[in-house]
Structure formats: C-alpha cells, structure tokens
Write an enzyme that holds these catalytic residues in place. Structure first.
Site, PDB file in Angstrom:
ATOM      1  CG  ASP A  85      -2.099  -0.886   1.085  1.00 57.12           C
ATOM      2  OD1 ASP A  85      -2.163  -1.660   0.017  1.00 57.12           O
ATOM      3  OD2 ASP A  85      -2.779  -1.261   1.922  1.00 57.12           O
ATOM      4  NE  ARG A 102      -2.374   2.542  13.382  1.00 59.24           N
ATOM      5  CZ  ARG A 102      -1.394   1.644  13.309  1.00 59.24           C
ATOM      6  NH1 ARG A 102      -0.386   1.553  13.997  1.00 59.24           N
ATOM      7  NH2 ARG A 102      -1.772   0.510  12.404  1.00 59.24           N
ATOM      8  CG  ASP A 140      -5.249   2.201  12.958  1.00 59.96           C
ATOM      9  OD1 ASP A 140      -5.496   2.316  14.281  1.00 59.96           O
ATOM     10  OD2 ASP A 140      -4.688   1.141  12.495  1.00 59.96           O
ATOM     11  CB  SER A 142      -5.114  -6.715   6.988  1.00 59.44           C
ATOM     12  OG  SER A 142      -4.874  -5.275   7.296  1.00 59.44           O
TER      13      SER A 142
END
Length: 424
Positions: free
Chosen positions: A35, A115, A144, A200
């Site tokens: 990504d 995060r 996120d 993922s």
C-alpha cells in the site's frame, strides 16, 4: 490512473483535508509494504509533490529498517527517516495502559496506543522537513484514520492530510498491477509470484492483530496459520510455568527476579507467554466508525502483565478504590480506543492512575499453561491484608466477631423495611 479518474478532485469534507493545489511536499507514513509503496509513487505523480518518508519502529518483529529505507529512496523519496520509538512507546503509552488496566471489550489496547505516537512523530518530522501535508495508508473502514487524523488536526492545524487508500478505488489486484507497471518491487508470497499476504496485519511491542480472509466469516474457526506470534495452545508445552512479575509503583521492573528495562521486560514476557499459548483473543469489536468486525489478537505480554498488575492493585487498595477505579479504566480505554489520546480528560484520568499507583509495589506469580494465565501468588509490603484477621482459625485483634449481629441489623435495615412495605 488517468486525470479524469483521479480521486484528488473529490470535494473535501473536513478543514484539514488537503487542497490538491496546495500540496507540494508530503510526509508519508511509510511501512515498506504494498500500500505505502504504491502510495509513494502515486503521490509524486498525482500531486507533482516531493515525498518525505517516515518509518517508526514500535517493536514490530522481523523488520529490516535499512531495506525499508533503501526501498523508499529507490522509489523517489526525497528523504526517509527511520525512528526507533520503542522506549517512548513503552514508557509514555504502554505503561499508562498498564496502570489503567486498559481493555476495550475483551482485548488489551495496542494498535490504539501506537497510532497517536506515530502521528505525533509525523507532525514533528513534517515540520522539520518543511512538509505541508501528511499522508497515511488507512482505509475508510477502520479506527486508525480517526486516531491519526485527530492527532494531526489537534497538534498541527497548519498541516493538511491526504489518505489515498480511502479514495483511490484500487483493490489489491489493481495495486499489484500499478506496482508492476511502475517498477515498484513487491514481496512474493510462496507459490504466487506476487505480494498476497493472507491477512492484514498490525503489530508492535504490545501485540499483533490479524484481519481479512476467513476471519470475516464468523462461522470459521481460526486456522493455525494466523498465529505467527503465539503458539496454538494445543501445541504448547505440557508442563506449566510460573513467572513472577515485580512492580514498583505500578511499573513492572523485574521478571523472575531479574531487573529489566521496560522494553526488554515486555519482550521477554511476550516470549514466555507466546511459548505457552497465552494471549490469543478471537474478538468481535465495535468500531467507532459504526462497523462491527472480527479480529484475531495475539497479546502475550499484555495477557500476563495486565492481570498481574490488576491483582496487585486489588491487594493494596481498599474496596472503595477498586470499585471506583474500574469505571475510570473503562473511560480511559474508550477514549484511547476512540482516537482521543489528546482529550484533556485522558490526562486527568492519567493523573488519578498515577496517584493510585503510589502503593502498587510487590510481586505477583502467574501460572502459564496451554493458553491460560492465572495469578497464583501475590505479595506486597502495602497489602491491605492481615492473615490473622482473615484466618478462620484465629479471632481477636482489630476484628471482633461478636460485633457482627449489630452490624447485620443496621446494614439490612432499609432493605428489610422496603421488603415489608412492598410485600404486606
């Protein structure tokens, strides 16, 4: 991708979203995966912008950061910064979660802890590097995006945000085709010839989560290949092991009598727990964006340290402290899960957690066996516990059993009166 289909022309819905015409130098949160590698090239082409990459080490296992940095520069990044933030993450984010016994539903927070730190570092490096925009790889279906964008909007209102995955309408196959077309190197999964990671994955020092494939099928029991951190309990050792965790003022400081720094203590605890199959959570989660999803978590260190801390806290605190703190813990965990790390209430709650940890010192033994972690011993110099008072074999001292009838009469007075009124 043609100019006619470019998603950067989509209308903005928030003030912090970037105006394409004002994007010149972008700080990209870069992992080195498919990504963000596609994103690195795509931003250069679609925005005609320079890209500065930032990669943050929070204790993800198996990463080669030199390779990640080299790949970013190969793909045209103007700069690539690799930051080892493990100590800061452990001390400023994981430790407050331990003191708050932080659980959201059934699982210990861990992605939510990382995060806000990643986003804070993005702000710092964007300013140092003269960037006007921060880019991330979050989708529009996860939490996120909230955690990162809320942090940027709070700490740096002058910076803007772009989230290509949320808008570019490319699926995984389209991303692979884009990478092949533009010479972007991608990892090959065995037998496929292309990057096709089965799940993922998010991971850091405190745990690992897996999504995708059969996990989305609620009728599908976990396949063993999902467990890359924790040994499946069925294959864990047949002999139990007791680990002893020593705390000082709520901080874990020693494992089995050996004093360790916080990062090393977490890592070693995770290794032991993972070997015994401890820390697997198959969890239905209520996301703040409105979705209900299934995640598989592997959190061996948290599955040992949180129960040990909670048990020690119960031992040294009064019934009133323990009952009151439980509500604050739920509030703390929800704020952090929901991306509100910078909410003043979270800092207020931290102040309470810090003060309540003042007497949380002692040692807790946790027995590990085939996926279970159970507290079996505890000792603390500040324990609100007296063996002579608790014993059925002794009497006297501060506790007089003969006082009990009077207490019972007063304690049950209102309940007895109400029952008579309602039942006569």
């Amino acid at each position: 991708m043609s100019e006619d289909s470019a998603p950067i022309s989509a209308p903005r819905t928030a003030s912090y979203e970037a105006d394409p015409a004002e994007v010149h130098r972008v700080l990209l949160l870069y992992s080195g995966g498919l990504d963000t590698s596609v994103m690195l090239k795509w931003i250069q082409d679609e925005y005609s912008a320079e890209v500065v990459c930032l990669t943050v080490n929070l204790g993800q296992p198996g990463e080669d950061y030199a390779v990640i940095e080299g790949k970013a520069l190969q793909l045209g990044a103007a700069e690539c910064h690799v930051v080892d933030a493990r100590e800061e993450f452990a001390r400023e984010y994981v430790l407050p979660a331990i003191k708050a016994n932080a659980l959201y539903g059934d699982y210990p927070l861990f992605t939510a802890l990382g995060r806000p730190l990643i986003a804070k570092l993005a702000v710092d490096y964007a300013r140092k590097s003269g960037c006007d925009t921060i880019a991330h790889g979050c989708t529009g279906k996860g939490n996120d995006q909230v955690r990162i964008e809320a942090t940027v909007a709070t700490l740096a209102p002058e910076l803007k945000v772009i989230a290509p995955v949320r808008s570019w309408q490319m699926g995984r196959e389209e991303e692979i085709a884009y990478a092949n077309e533009h010479g972007i190197p991608i990892k090959s999964a065995p037998g496929t010839g292309s990057e096709s990671a089965p799940y993922s994955i998010d991971d850091n020092l405190w745990g690992r989560s897996s999504e995708g494939r059969w996990i989305e099928d609620l009728d599908h029991a976990p396949d063993e290949d999902v467990f890359q951190l924790v040994t499946p309990p069925e294959r864990a050792p047949d002999e139990a092991e007791v680990v002893e965790i020593e705390f000082e003022r709520g901080v874990p400081v020693a494992l089995d009598g050996q004093r360790l720094g916080l990062v090393e203590l977490i890592e070693r605890t995770a290794e032991i727990g993972a070997r015994h199959g401890v820390g697997i959570v198959d969890h239905i989660e209520d996301r703040i964006v409105g979705l209900k999803v299934r995640d598989i978590y592997e959190v061996p260190a948290a599955a040992i340290l949180l129960p040990a801390h909670r048990e020690l806290e119960r031992l040294v605190s009064t019934i009133h402290q323990n009952q009151f703190k439980a509500g604050l813990e739920r509030q703390w965990a929800y704020l952090v899960y929901a991306g509100l790390w910078w909410e003043p209430l979270r800092a207020d709650l931290d102040a309470y957690m810090e003060h309540s940890s003042e007497h949380v010192s002692g040692t807790v033994g946790v027995k590990l066996f085939k996926g279970h972690a159970r507290v079996v011993t505890r000792s603390a110099p500040g324990a609100v516990y007296d063996a002579s008072l608790a014993s059925f074999a002794q009497s006297g001292g501060l506790f007089s059993q003969t006082a009990s009838p009077g207490f019972i009469e007063l304690w049950s007075l209102q309940s007895r009166m109400a029952w008579r009124l309602h039942n006569e």
